[in-house]
Design a protein around this motif. Structure first.
Motif, PDB file in Angstrom:
ATOM      1  N   ASP A 127       0.897  -1.204   0.104  1.00 59.67           N
ATOM      2  CA  ASP A 127      -0.125   0.019   0.200  1.00 59.67           C
ATOM      3  C   ASP A 127       0.876   1.257   0.033  1.00 59.67           C
ATOM      4  O   ASP A 127       2.285   0.999   0.011  1.00 59.67           O
ATOM      5  N   GLN A 128       0.107   2.346   0.110  1.00 59.73           N
ATOM      6  CA  GLN A 128       0.933   3.667   0.239  1.00 59.73           C
ATOM      7  C   GLN A 128       0.245   4.594   1.300  1.00 59.73           C
ATOM      8  O   GLN A 128      -0.858   4.705   1.625  1.00 59.73           O
ATOM      9  N   ARG A 129       1.450   5.038   2.346  1.00 60.13           N
ATOM     10  CA  ARG A 129       0.747   5.858   3.343  1.00 60.13           C
ATOM     11  C   ARG A 129       0.069   6.912   2.933  1.00 60.13           C
ATOM     12  O   ARG A 129       0.162   7.528   1.980  1.00 60.13           O
ATOM     13  N   SER A 130      -1.180   7.180   3.654  1.00 61.91           N
ATOM     14  CA  SER A 130      -2.013   8.311   3.369  1.00 61.91           C
ATOM     15  C   SER A 130      -2.639   8.502   4.751  1.00 61.91           C
ATOM     16  O   SER A 130      -2.329   8.162   5.868  1.00 61.91           O
ATOM     17  N   GLU A 131      -3.669   9.622   4.776  1.00 62.95           N
ATOM     18  CA  GLU A 131      -4.203  10.039   5.832  1.00 62.95           C
ATOM     19  C   GLU A 131      -5.106   8.742   6.692  1.00 62.95           C
ATOM     20  O   GLU A 131      -5.310   8.590   7.852  1.00 62.95           O
ATOM     21  N   SER A 132      -5.406   7.934   5.730  1.00 60.20           N
ATOM     22  CA  SER A 132      -6.127   6.590   6.020  1.00 60.20           C
ATOM     23  C   SER A 132      -5.430   5.276   6.168  1.00 60.20           C
ATOM     24  O   SER A 132      -5.903   4.324   6.374  1.00 60.20           O
ATOM     25  N   VAL A 133      -4.087   5.194   5.607  1.00 61.47           N
ATOM     26  CA  VAL A 133      -3.554   4.318   5.424  1.00 61.47           C
ATOM     27  C   VAL A 133      -2.079   4.376   6.338  1.00 61.47           C
ATOM     28  O   VAL A 133      -1.347   5.322   6.081  1.00 61.47           O
ATOM     29  N   SER A 134      -2.007   3.391   7.178  1.00 60.61           N
ATOM     30  CA  SER A 134      -0.390   3.284   7.736  1.00 60.61           C
ATOM     31  C   SER A 134      -0.051   1.895   8.040  1.00 60.61           C
ATOM     32  O   SER A 134      -0.620   0.965   7.464  1.00 60.61           O
ATOM     33  N   VAL A 135       1.009   1.769   8.601  1.00 59.49           N
ATOM     34  CA  VAL A 135       1.507   0.215   8.808  1.00 59.49           C
ATOM     35  C   VAL A 135       0.696  -0.347   9.456  1.00 59.49           C
ATOM     36  O   VAL A 135       0.224  -1.532   9.388  1.00 59.49           O
ATOM     37  N   ALA A 136       0.124   0.211  10.602  1.00 57.91           N
ATOM     38  CA  ALA A 136      -0.677  -0.360  11.415  1.00 57.91           C
ATOM     39  C   ALA A 136      -2.086  -0.692  10.836  1.00 57.91           C
ATOM     40  O   ALA A 136      -2.573  -2.016  10.953  1.00 57.91           O
ATOM     41  N   SER A 137      -2.813   0.247  10.021  1.00 53.08           N
ATOM     42  CA  SER A 137      -3.889  -0.204   9.456  1.00 53.08           C
ATOM     43  C   SER A 137      -3.733  -1.511   8.083  1.00 53.08           C
ATOM     44  O   SER A 137      -4.633  -2.245   8.020  1.00 53.08           O
ATOM     45  N   THR A 138      -2.587  -1.304   7.644  1.00 52.69           N
ATOM     46  CA  THR A 138      -2.249  -2.479   6.677  1.00 52.69           C
ATOM     47  C   THR A 138      -2.091  -3.840   7.394  1.00 52.69           C
ATOM     48  O   THR A 138      -2.649  -4.563   6.912  1.00 52.69           O
ATOM     49  N   ARG A 139      -1.225  -3.612   8.422  1.00 52.20           N
ATOM     50  CA  ARG A 139      -1.223  -4.910   9.124  1.00 52.20           C
ATOM     51  C   ARG A 139      -2.614  -5.526   9.684  1.00 52.20           C
ATOM     52  O   ARG A 139      -2.825  -6.751   9.622  1.00 52.20           O
ATOM     53  N   ALA A 140      -3.602  -4.759   9.985  1.00 53.81           N
ATOM     54  CA  ALA A 140      -4.868  -4.952  10.600  1.00 53.81           C
ATOM     55  C   ALA A 140      -5.670  -5.703   9.121  1.00 53.81           C
ATOM     56  O   ALA A 140      -6.432  -6.545   9.373  1.00 53.81           O
ATOM     57  N   LEU A 141      -5.459  -4.922   8.007  1.00 54.21           N
ATOM     58  CA  LEU A 141      -6.292  -5.588   6.846  1.00 54.21           C
ATOM     59  C   LEU A 141      -5.520  -6.957   6.278  1.00 54.21           C
ATOM     60  O   LEU A 141      -6.196  -7.768   6.095  1.00 54.21           O
ATOM     61  N   LEU A 142      -4.350  -7.183   6.494  1.00 54.78           N
ATOM     62  CA  LEU A 142      -3.723  -8.364   6.244  1.00 54.78           C
ATOM     63  C   LEU A 142      -4.240  -9.558   7.234  1.00 54.78           C
ATOM     64  O   LEU A 142      -4.311 -10.646   6.989  1.00 54.78           O
ATOM     65  N   GLY A 143      -4.276  -9.096   8.471  1.00 59.07           N
ATOM     66  CA  GLY A 143      -4.700 -10.311   9.463  1.00 59.07           C
ATOM     67  C   GLY A 143      -4.056 -11.352   9.566  1.00 59.07           C
ATOM     68  O   GLY A 143      -2.864 -11.296   9.749  1.00 59.07           O
ATOM     69  N   HIS A 144      -4.697 -12.493   9.329  1.00 59.68           N
ATOM     70  CA  HIS A 144      -4.155 -13.711   9.326  1.00 59.68           C
ATOM     71  C   HIS A 144      -2.983 -14.070   8.010  1.00 59.68           C
ATOM     72  O   HIS A 144      -2.438 -14.911   8.366  1.00 59.68           O
ATOM     73  N   LEU A 145      -3.118 -13.067   7.324  1.00 61.63           N
ATOM     74  CA  LEU A 145      -2.103 -13.649   6.005  1.00 61.63           C
ATOM     75  C   LEU A 145      -0.695 -13.687   6.400  1.00 61.63           C
ATOM     76  O   LEU A 145       0.108 -14.196   5.624  1.00 61.63           O
ATOM     77  N   LEU A 146      -0.429 -12.910   7.559  1.00 65.69           N
ATOM     78  CA  LEU A 146       0.956 -12.813   7.926  1.00 65.69           C
ATOM     79  C   LEU A 146       1.098 -13.250   9.238  1.00 65.69           C
ATOM     80  O   LEU A 146       0.280 -13.204  10.244  1.00 65.69           O
ATOM     81  N   PRO A 147       2.328 -14.042   9.605  1.00 66.90           N
ATOM     82  CA  PRO A 147       3.320 -14.539   8.617  1.00 66.90           C
ATOM     83  C   PRO A 147       2.925 -15.491   7.470  1.00 66.90           C
ATOM     84  O   PRO A 147       2.133 -16.140   7.585  1.00 66.90           O
ATOM     85  N   ALA A 148       3.581 -15.257   6.415  1.00 67.80           N
ATOM     86  CA  ALA A 148       3.135 -16.089   5.546  1.00 67.80           C
ATOM     87  C   ALA A 148       4.287 -17.018   4.685  1.00 67.80           C
ATOM     88  O   ALA A 148       5.411 -16.093   4.673  1.00 67.80           O
ATOM     89  N   ARG A 149       4.263 -18.285   4.925  1.00 71.11           N
ATOM     90  CA  ARG A 149       5.451 -19.254   4.432  1.00 71.11           C
ATOM     91  C   ARG A 149       5.169 -19.345   3.102  1.00 71.11           C
ATOM     92  O   ARG A 149       4.047 -19.923   2.749  1.00 71.11           O
ATOM     93  N   CYS A 150       6.005 -18.973   2.230  1.00 71.87           N
ATOM     94  CA  CYS A 150       5.975 -19.015   0.746  1.00 71.87           C
ATOM     95  C   CYS A 150       6.970 -19.754   0.104  1.00 71.87           C
ATOM     96  O   CYS A 150       8.125 -20.105   0.728  1.00 71.87           O
ATOM     97  N   ARG A 151       6.576 -20.258  -1.037  1.00 72.24           N
ATOM     98  CA  ARG A 151       7.656 -20.763  -1.860  1.00 72.24           C
ATOM     99  C   ARG A 151       7.679 -20.158  -3.223  1.00 72.24           C
ATOM    100  O   ARG A 151       6.759 -20.100  -3.810  1.00 72.24           O
ATOM    101  N   ALA A 152       9.016 -19.823  -3.616  1.00 74.63           N
ATOM    102  CA  ALA A 152       9.292 -19.228  -5.028  1.00 74.63           C
ATOM    103  C   ALA A 152       9.635 -20.551  -5.932  1.00 74.63           C
ATOM    104  O   ALA A 152      10.712 -21.182  -5.545  1.00 74.63           O
ATOM    105  N   ASP A 153       8.682 -20.602  -6.692  1.00 72.50           N
ATOM    106  CA  ASP A 153       8.716 -21.771  -7.584  1.00 72.50           C
ATOM    107  C   ASP A 153       8.767 -21.548  -9.185  1.00 72.50           C
ATOM    108  O   ASP A 153       8.970 -22.455  -9.926  1.00 72.50           O
ATOM    109  N   ARG A 154       8.721 -20.158  -9.511  1.00 72.89           N
ATOM    110  CA  ARG A 154       8.409 -19.926 -10.858  1.00 72.89           C
ATOM    111  C   ARG A 154       8.675 -18.303 -10.856  1.00 72.89           C
ATOM    112  O   ARG A 154       8.644 -17.799 -10.061  1.00 72.89           O
ATOM    113  N   LEU A 155       9.037 -18.157 -12.238  1.00 72.26           N
ATOM    114  CA  LEU A 155       9.398 -16.738 -12.739  1.00 72.26           C
ATOM    115  C   LEU A 155       8.364 -16.498 -13.878  1.00 72.26           C
ATOM    116  O   LEU A 155       8.029 -17.468 -14.774  1.00 72.26           O
ATOM    117  N   GLU A 156       7.803 -15.379 -13.812  1.00 70.31           N
ATOM    118  CA  GLU A 156       6.894 -15.126 -14.782  1.00 70.31           C
ATOM    119  C   GLU A 156       7.117 -13.677 -15.620  1.00 70.31           C
ATOM    120  O   GLU A 156       7.757 -12.897 -14.823  1.00 70.31           O
TER     121      GLU A 156
END
Length: 178
Positions: A127-156
């Motif tokens: 995202d990008q910081r604004s009056e309504s967007v912050s690190v805290a609001s972004t973390r809240a929107l992400l909710g359960h998605l982080l931490p995300a355990r991922c695998r890089a298995d392709r290049l596009e």
């Protein structure tokens, strides 16, 4: 292959954050949402901008780099804000992404990462910081998605153009091109 109004990006898709990224794109840039079901809005850029009209030989070079790059695991954990206001999450470890970018840049020296304007630090833009967007609001929107355990298995190879974002090519890491 291209219309001249868009650009290409070599990237590693991050499907684990796709619901969040697609929602944010819809919020800010609805006309850039892809109708291509293979297109992943959440990604870590490997090299951009890439060639506007890559040849078969260029694509073969990318395929060779993908084959030579083993698939690897990484974690997306910490949301952070950069001095320019972009909010991102960096992969841990970053070294395999950095090595992939360096290999691609070595093969295509006319395509410096981010046209030489920014450091080539691997990340997923959230995202990008604004009056309504912050690190805290972004973390809240992400909710359960982080931490995300991922695998890089392709290049596009993606094409970005308003109303016409789509995947041009896809290579499995550490194997023959697809």
């Amino acid at each position: 292959m291209t219309t001249g109004r868009g650009h290409t990006v070599l990237l590693v898709p991050v499907p684990e954050l796709e619901p969040f990224a697609r929602d944010r794109w819809a919020h800010y840039l609805a006309s850039w949402i892809s109708r291509d079901p293979a297109f992943t809005h959440a990604h870590i850029t490997a090299l951009a901008p890439y060639l506007p009209d890559p040849t078969a030989a260029d694509l073969a070079q990318v395929a060779a780099i993908a084959r030579a790059t083993p698939a690897f695991d990484y974690v997306l954990r910490e949301v952070e804000e950069l001095p320019n206001g972009f909010i991102q999450v960096a992969p841990e470890p970053a070294a395999p992404f950095t090595a992939l970018t360096e290999a691609l840049w070595d093969a295509f020296p006319a395509c410096p990462p981010y046209a030489g304007e920014y450091a080539a630090a691997p990340h997923v833009t959230l995202d990008q910081r604004s009056e309504s967007v912050s690190v805290a609001s972004t973390r809240a929107l992400l909710g359960h998605l982080l931490p995300a355990r991922c695998r890089a298995d392709r290049l596009e190879l993606h094409w970005y153009e308003e109303g016409n974002c789509h995947v041009l090519a896809d290579w499995k890491l550490g194997s023959a091109s697809v």
